[in-house]
Design an enzyme around this catalytic site. Structure first.
Site, PDB file in Angstrom:
ATOM      1  N   GLU A 167       0.864  -1.190   0.000  1.00  0.00           N
ATOM      2  CA  GLU A 167       0.000   0.000   0.000  1.00  0.00           C
ATOM      3  C   GLU A 167       0.896   1.235   0.000  1.00  0.00           C
ATOM      4  O   GLU A 167       1.867   1.302   0.753  1.00  0.00           O
ATOM      5  CB  GLU A 167      -0.901   0.080   1.242  1.00  0.00           C
ATOM      6  CG  GLU A 167      -2.070  -0.862   1.282  1.00  0.00           C
ATOM      7  CD  GLU A 167      -2.938  -0.634   2.525  1.00  0.00           C
ATOM      8  OE1 GLU A 167      -2.728   0.397   3.221  1.00  0.00           O
ATOM      9  OE2 GLU A 167      -3.810  -1.475   2.813  1.00  0.00           O
ATOM     10  N   GLU A 191     -13.595   5.420   0.168  1.00  0.00           N
ATOM     11  CA  GLU A 191     -14.369   4.461   0.971  1.00  0.00           C
ATOM     12  C   GLU A 191     -15.039   5.197   2.135  1.00  0.00           C
ATOM     13  O   GLU A 191     -14.419   5.429   3.169  1.00  0.00           O
ATOM     14  CB  GLU A 191     -13.459   3.344   1.467  1.00  0.00           C
ATOM     15  CG  GLU A 191     -12.854   2.521   0.332  1.00  0.00           C
ATOM     16  CD  GLU A 191     -11.909   1.443   0.816  1.00  0.00           C
ATOM     17  OE1 GLU A 191     -12.398   0.376   1.256  1.00  0.00           O
ATOM     18  OE2 GLU A 191     -10.686   1.663   0.774  1.00  0.00           O
ATOM     19  N   LYS A 201     -15.257   4.116   6.121  1.00  0.00           N
ATOM     20  CA  LYS A 201     -14.083   3.975   6.981  1.00  0.00           C
ATOM     21  C   LYS A 201     -14.154   4.964   8.144  1.00  0.00           C
ATOM     22  O   LYS A 201     -14.509   6.125   7.953  1.00  0.00           O
ATOM     23  CB  LYS A 201     -12.801   4.213   6.175  1.00  0.00           C
ATOM     24  CG  LYS A 201     -12.372   3.011   5.351  1.00  0.00           C
ATOM     25  CD  LYS A 201     -10.936   3.167   4.894  1.00  0.00           C
ATOM     26  CE  LYS A 201     -10.375   1.844   4.426  1.00  0.00           C
ATOM     27  NZ  LYS A 201      -8.955   1.947   4.075  1.00  0.00           N
ATOM     28  N   GLU A 238      -9.118   9.572   5.886  1.00  0.00           N
ATOM     29  CA  GLU A 238      -9.238   8.109   5.865  1.00  0.00           C
ATOM     30  C   GLU A 238     -10.226   7.629   4.811  1.00  0.00           C
ATOM     31  O   GLU A 238     -10.110   6.524   4.295  1.00  0.00           O
ATOM     32  CB  GLU A 238      -9.669   7.593   7.240  1.00  0.00           C
ATOM     33  CG  GLU A 238      -8.549   7.486   8.247  1.00  0.00           C
ATOM     34  CD  GLU A 238      -7.505   6.442   7.861  1.00  0.00           C
ATOM     35  OE1 GLU A 238      -7.884   5.336   7.438  1.00  0.00           O
ATOM     36  OE2 GLU A 238      -6.303   6.750   7.962  1.00  0.00           O
TER      37      GLU A 238
END
Length: 496
Positions: A264, A318, A321, A327
């Site tokens: 990542e 997303e 999250k 985030e």
């Protein structure tokens, strides 16, 4: 002698060309902790359209695995931390999982890696002791199926697994993780698996902007070098420093042969008010530079030229999250598949202004000469744009539409913008060593039309090539000279 020289030259040229074709692998992380994401088959199509060949998912969702069948995409699947207890306790649990979740879809779906646990040292529940037993059970299950040499097993870690990461040469693993770290590293060596780590220069910058500059975090050429006082190695970006801190930590435990894989890395496109660095432009800049760094086999100061595989985080924003605003905003795409910003996944500037493939839309931006740039910098950048940059500079020739005003800044602005638009209006394509700057105001005037995203080269402009003073060095000289030098050294070596 002559015969050996004739043989050596083609061989050297071949080796040089092969070297240009090598490169670390770039993949993307496909997280699904969001509402209204496209169906997996639509995501697989999107990934194929971008010519992405490597994808990481975090579980073994059957719909996702099936969606990548016969796509040619290599898939990294994961065993979540919540399954580690069951996987470590009983071999039968793993055998059943493999039978139901992997074997029915392999090899149509090219599963090449299984990550057992993810950043376990960051988990609120201590599951680190379960990782190695679970990895061994997965290996046993794969061996029974004859796949232990085709599917590689590892586990991902955060940089938090280190107790020290600066300077890179002082990189050291946290001693409190020794109980599971040493047997895991031994397992990786035994099975020729990489040490997987998730690296985020963004957090280094965000948490300590007074010590880590934005330029250093973004791979910017304007960043100030950082010298490791123990080794004298010079670091131009935070990513390399983080990779080398892992390398030196492995060296300290005598695991010198382990390859590092970055599972990542990325940059958020949006953040809270205090997260000023979380912007689409910075995200695009970081990921663009990271991809180029990887595919060019730049390596790191400690291991120059070494290939490293990297997965960009993440495909989608997303929204489910938890945590701070950033985030939820690491994606390249919104859930409706519209781009937040685009990337050239080749890392070689292969973009198409007309089709939009692997480019970044200009969104009403142009690139012009910076008022702070010196004449020398502008002239060098102009020479490069009209030479190796492959820009048609005929419009700034005498009697052509963009010749007047006959100033260096005006001519450079036209050339800079042409290069910028031809390369997808990517923020990096307007850098020119700090001589370029983006603007939202169309710099076109009279009959001089500046390119914009989606436009073709103006037919009003003459197609004659710009003249260059005979005393001026050819803009290709800085590329040809080192190539000739490299050939000369290689040929000399071949004749010895």
């Amino acid at each position: 002698m002559a015969g050996r020289l004739e043989l050596a030259l083609p061989v050297v040229l071949f080796l040089l060309l092969v070297g240009q074709c090598r490169g670390g692998k770039i993949g993307v992380c496909y997280g699904r902790n969001a509402d209204d994401l496209p169906a997996p088959d639509k995501v697989a199509q999107l990934i194929q359209q971008q010519s992405i060949k490597y994808v990481r998912i975090y579980d073994t969702n059957i719909d996702v695995i099936k969606a990548f069948a016969n796509t040619g995409v290599e898939l990294m699947v994961g065993v979540p931390n919540s399954d580690l207890l069951a996987f470590s306790q009983y071999q039968s649990n793993v055998d059943t999982w493999l039978k139901n979740s992997i074997l029915p879809y392999y090899p149509a779906t090219m599963i090449t890696y299984i990550t057992v646990g993810a950043e376990v040292t960051e988990s609120s529940v201590n599951v680190s002791g379960l990782v190695v037993p679970a990895m061994r059970n997965v290996h046993t299950a794969l061996k029974k199926a004859g796949l232990h040499k085709k599917i590689t097993i590892s586990s991902t870690h955060s940089l938090g697994i280190l107790s020290r990461s600066f300077p890179p040469s002082a990189g050291a693993f946290n001693s409190s993780y020794a109980h599971f770290l040493k047997p895991m590293l031994e397992f990786l060596v035994e099975n020729q698996a990489p040490f997987m780590v998730d690296l985020y220069p963004y957090y280094a910058y965000q948490n300590s902007p007074s010590n880590v500059s934005l330029n250093y975090a973004l791979f910017s050429p304007q960043s100030q070098d950082v010298i490791d006082p123990n080794t004298g190695l010079v670091y131009t970006n935070m990513f390399d420093a983080q990779v080398d801190s892992i390398f030196f930590a492995l060296m300290a435990l005598n695991f010198k042969t382990l390859k590092i894989m970055v599972t990542e890395s990325g940059w958020p496109n949006k953040g809270a008010a205090k997260e000023t660095g979380a912007t689409p432009d910075n995200a695009q800049t970081y990921n663009t530079n990271l991809i180029r760094h990887v595919v060019n086999d730049s390596g790191t100061p400690a291991k120059p030229g070494e290939e490293i595989d990297v997965y960009i985080f993440s495909l989608f924003n997303e929204n489910r999250k938890p945590g701070i605003e950033s985030e939820r905003n690491w994606g390249l795409y919104f859930p409706d598949q519209s781009t937040i910003y685009s990337l050239d996944w080749t890392g070689r500037g292969n973009v198409d202004v007309m089709t939009g493939a692997n480019i970044t839309s200009a969104n009403g931006t142009w690139c012009i000469a910076s008022t702070n740039a010196s004449e020398t910098d502008l002239q060098n950048a102009l020479n490069w744009a009209c030479g190796p940059g492959n820009v048609d500079c005929s419009a700034i020739q005498p009697s052509q539409p963009c010749y007047q005003p006959d100033t260096l800044a005006s001519h450079a602005s036209y050339a800079f913008n042409s290069y910028y638009q031809q390369n997808g209006a990517n923020v990096v394509a307007c850098d020119f060593g700090g001589a370029g700057v983006r603007t939202t105001k169309d710099p076109s005037y009279d009959t001089c039309v500046y390119l914009a995203a989606g436009s073709k080269m103006s037919t009003t402009n003459s197609t004659s090539l710009p003249a260059r003073s005979s005393s001026s060095p050819h803009p290709l000289a800085k590329y040809v000279t080192p190539l000739i030098f490299t050939l000369s050294v290689a040929i000399a070596g071949a004749m010895l």
